[in-house]
Design a protein around this motif. Sequence first.
Motif, mmCIF file in Angstrom:
data_model
loop_
_atom_site.group_PDB
_atom_site.id
_atom_site.type_symbol
_atom_site.label_atom_id
_atom_site.label_comp_id
_atom_site.label_asym_id
_atom_site.label_seq_id
_atom_site.Cartn_x
_atom_site.Cartn_y
_atom_site.Cartn_z
ATOM 1 N N ASP A 299 0.845 -1.192 0.000
ATOM 2 C CA ASP A 299 0.000 0.000 0.000
ATOM 3 C C ASP A 299 0.881 1.242 0.000
ATOM 4 O O ASP A 299 1.881 1.304 0.722
ATOM 5 C CB ASP A 299 -0.896 0.018 1.237
ATOM 6 C CG ASP A 299 -1.931 -1.097 1.230
ATOM 7 O OD1 ASP A 299 -2.246 -1.591 0.130
ATOM 8 O OD2 ASP A 299 -2.415 -1.472 2.312
ATOM 9 N N VAL A 300 0.512 2.225 -0.804
ATOM 10 C CA VAL A 300 1.281 3.467 -0.902
ATOM 11 C C VAL A 300 0.347 4.643 -0.627
ATOM 12 O O VAL A 300 -0.712 4.776 -1.236
ATOM 13 C CB VAL A 300 1.925 3.627 -2.293
ATOM 14 C CG1 VAL A 300 2.713 4.942 -2.371
ATOM 15 C CG2 VAL A 300 2.841 2.447 -2.602
ATOM 16 N N TYR A 301 0.745 5.481 0.324
ATOM 17 C CA TYR A 301 0.012 6.686 0.678
ATOM 18 C C TYR A 301 0.921 7.882 0.436
ATOM 19 O O TYR A 301 2.040 7.937 0.949
ATOM 20 C CB TYR A 301 -0.417 6.658 2.147
ATOM 21 C CG TYR A 301 -1.207 5.423 2.531
ATOM 22 C CD1 TYR A 301 -2.591 5.438 2.491
ATOM 23 C CD2 TYR A 301 -0.557 4.266 2.926
ATOM 24 C CE1 TYR A 301 -3.330 4.312 2.852
ATOM 25 C CE2 TYR A 301 -1.279 3.130 3.287
ATOM 26 C CZ TYR A 301 -2.666 3.158 3.244
ATOM 27 O OH TYR A 301 -3.388 2.046 3.589
ATOM 28 N N VAL A 302 0.451 8.842 -0.365
ATOM 29 C CA VAL A 302 1.240 10.030 -0.696
ATOM 30 C C VAL A 302 0.396 11.263 -0.425
ATOM 31 O O VAL A 302 -0.767 11.329 -0.840
ATOM 32 C CB VAL A 302 1.717 10.014 -2.166
ATOM 33 C CG1 VAL A 302 2.620 11.207 -2.444
ATOM 34 C CG2 VAL A 302 2.433 8.718 -2.492
ATOM 35 N N SER A 303 0.974 12.251 0.278
ATOM 36 C CA SER A 303 0.230 13.446 0.640
ATOM 37 C C SER A 303 1.164 14.650 0.689
ATOM 38 O O SER A 303 2.384 14.505 0.842
ATOM 39 C CB SER A 303 -0.450 13.255 2.003
ATOM 40 O OG SER A 303 -1.092 14.443 2.429
ATOM 41 N N THR A 304 0.575 15.826 0.560
ATOM 42 C CA THR A 304 1.308 17.071 0.758
ATOM 43 C C THR A 304 1.038 17.592 2.164
ATOM 44 O O THR A 304 0.062 17.207 2.816
ATOM 45 C CB THR A 304 0.887 18.133 -0.267
ATOM 46 O OG1 THR A 304 -0.529 18.339 -0.169
ATOM 47 C CG2 THR A 304 1.237 17.689 -1.678
ATOM 48 N N VAL A 305 1.883 18.482 2.624
ATOM 49 C CA VAL A 305 1.765 19.053 3.964
ATOM 50 C C VAL A 305 0.978 20.358 3.889
ATOM 51 O O VAL A 305 1.158 21.156 2.972
ATOM 52 C CB VAL A 305 3.162 19.292 4.571
ATOM 53 C CG1 VAL A 305 3.058 20.051 5.889
ATOM 54 C CG2 VAL A 305 3.867 17.960 4.790
ATOM 55 N N GLY A 306 0.115 20.577 4.868
ATOM 56 C CA GLY A 306 -0.600 21.848 4.967
ATOM 57 C C GLY A 306 -1.777 21.991 4.045
ATOM 58 O O GLY A 306 -2.304 23.092 3.859
ATOM 59 N N GLY A 307 -2.234 20.895 3.422
ATOM 60 C CA GLY A 307 -3.382 20.969 2.524
ATOM 61 C C GLY A 307 -3.078 21.594 1.183
ATOM 62 O O GLY A 307 -4.004 22.010 0.473
ATOM 63 N N ALA A 308 -1.805 21.676 0.809
ATOM 64 C CA ALA A 308 -1.443 22.269 -0.482
ATOM 65 C C ALA A 308 -1.910 21.375 -1.620
ATOM 66 O O ALA A 308 -1.824 20.149 -1.546
ATOM 67 C CB ALA A 308 0.068 22.469 -0.564
ATOM 68 N N ARG A 309 -2.392 21.989 -2.690
ATOM 69 C CA ARG A 309 -2.791 21.274 -3.896
ATOM 70 C C ARG A 309 -1.741 21.542 -4.958
ATOM 71 O O ARG A 309 -1.574 22.675 -5.409
ATOM 72 C CB ARG A 309 -4.164 21.755 -4.363
ATOM 73 C CG ARG A 309 -4.631 21.117 -5.659
ATOM 74 C CD ARG A 309 -4.893 19.643 -5.487
ATOM 75 N NE ARG A 309 -5.279 19.008 -6.750
ATOM 76 C CZ ARG A 309 -5.414 17.705 -6.904
ATOM 77 N NH1 ARG A 309 -5.210 16.894 -5.875
ATOM 78 N NH2 ARG A 309 -5.778 17.208 -8.061
ATOM 79 N N VAL A 310 -0.990 20.509 -5.354
ATOM 80 C CA VAL A 310 0.134 20.665 -6.267
ATOM 81 C C VAL A 310 -0.177 19.922 -7.562
ATOM 82 O O VAL A 310 -0.408 18.707 -7.542
ATOM 83 C CB VAL A 310 1.442 20.128 -5.656
ATOM 84 C CG1 VAL A 310 2.597 20.331 -6.627
ATOM 85 C CG2 VAL A 310 1.729 20.820 -4.326
#
Length: 463
Positions: free
Chosen positions: A349-360
């Motif tokens: 399983d792979v989970y990828v996220s940005t910090v601070g709710g940024a949409r990139v």
Amino acid sequence: MASKQDTYQCSECGWTSVRWVGRCGECQAWGTVAERGAPKLKQVASSAPTASAQRISDVATDTAQRKRTGIGELDRVLGGGLVPGAVVLLAGEPGVGKSTLLIDVAAKWAGTGETTLYISGEESASQVKLRAERTGAMHDDLYLASENDLGTVLGHVEEVSPSLLIIDSVQTIATAEGDGAPGGPSQVREVTAALGRVAKRRNMAVLIVGHVTKDGSIAGPRTMEHLVDVVLSFEGDRHSGFRMVRATKNRFGPADEVGCFEMSETGIVEVTDPSGLFTTTHSEPVPGTCVTVTLEGRRPLLAEVQALVAPSPNQSSPKRTTHGLDSSRIAMVLAVLERKARLPLSQRDVYVSTVGGARVTDPSVDLATAIAVASAALDRNHPQRLLALGEVGLAGDLRRVPGVERRLAEAARLGFELAIVPTGSRDVTVKVPRLAGLRVVEVGSLADALGVLDLRRTASTSQ
């Protein structure tokens, strides 16, 4: 059968067709095409002009000088301030903070000695005052009125003679010149056009609040965007305090600038240095993280990507969860990591996220994502002050991204020590001062980038 004199026109964008269709061929809206009689060509008689044409060198520009709103981030997006006579459309989702921002603009504009008129079609004057008191946006030269009729609004303009008029919102104002209910295409078009004429005649700046549809586009006819001078989009996640104002059209300045704000208990606060909002500070290196620099318009912003790789209980269909990133690009990066870097991910399983709710959405985040996933999968650290820039191709190659010089200059300013960039960026990276302590390493492929960080060898043998 329709006669040759009949035509069908879309009420949203004005597109015409010789036959009826259920969906507009221009704006793709359903049910907006209606039958109209074909206009007859008439000879237009000439009339005397109200003012003689002038040589362009003789036209005075004293009355068209910009005036600052008092909010630096908004002035940045506008190109330096509001131009007298300009009509600005500010659109955003409900609750994002449009009214809070504009009441602050109104108070600061009035604080410069200019008269401001705030028209609210959704709230009473007392409700607007309560919000103004909460945010500290009070001034004696700020006038409030709650109206829904355009004629009455123009009567207030004649009485108060403001230099700034704020309409909140255009969908709540109606006029007898338009058909349908308030907020309909005809009403919105007529109200916007009338406000534009008054703004030009009185040399008065006008700020109009607009609603958005479910898909995030501006509600109302597409012609409304052509009737105004500036179109601003107010973006933000209601679960995050960060807000961003983006210019999508600007007749008086750049259309690729963004302004950064933060929603607080006391109102909207401008953020002049937003890079720290999307990164975290670790006392020690942490596996599964990597920082990149994105470009929002011409503004470099730091963004941190975090990844977590765990054994999947369902190895035939492992999870791929993303937040703040494009899921399709993440799937492509994971495939390249497994095929070209021999990193086993097909049963994890792979989970990828940005910090601070940024949409990139910038493709330059690909390399940072790949490094974060590889670091998490191998549970290995990389240098703490690391920055990665580059678009990952399906062949495992790294492609150059625009604005490398501005991105690296921002990284050097914030104290980063190592930057990995695609090969061919040397012509711009040499402009980054070496005294800043930033070492730039060029690599041609994803495998080479992992090798620089001592991840490639382990990835090749890890199971």
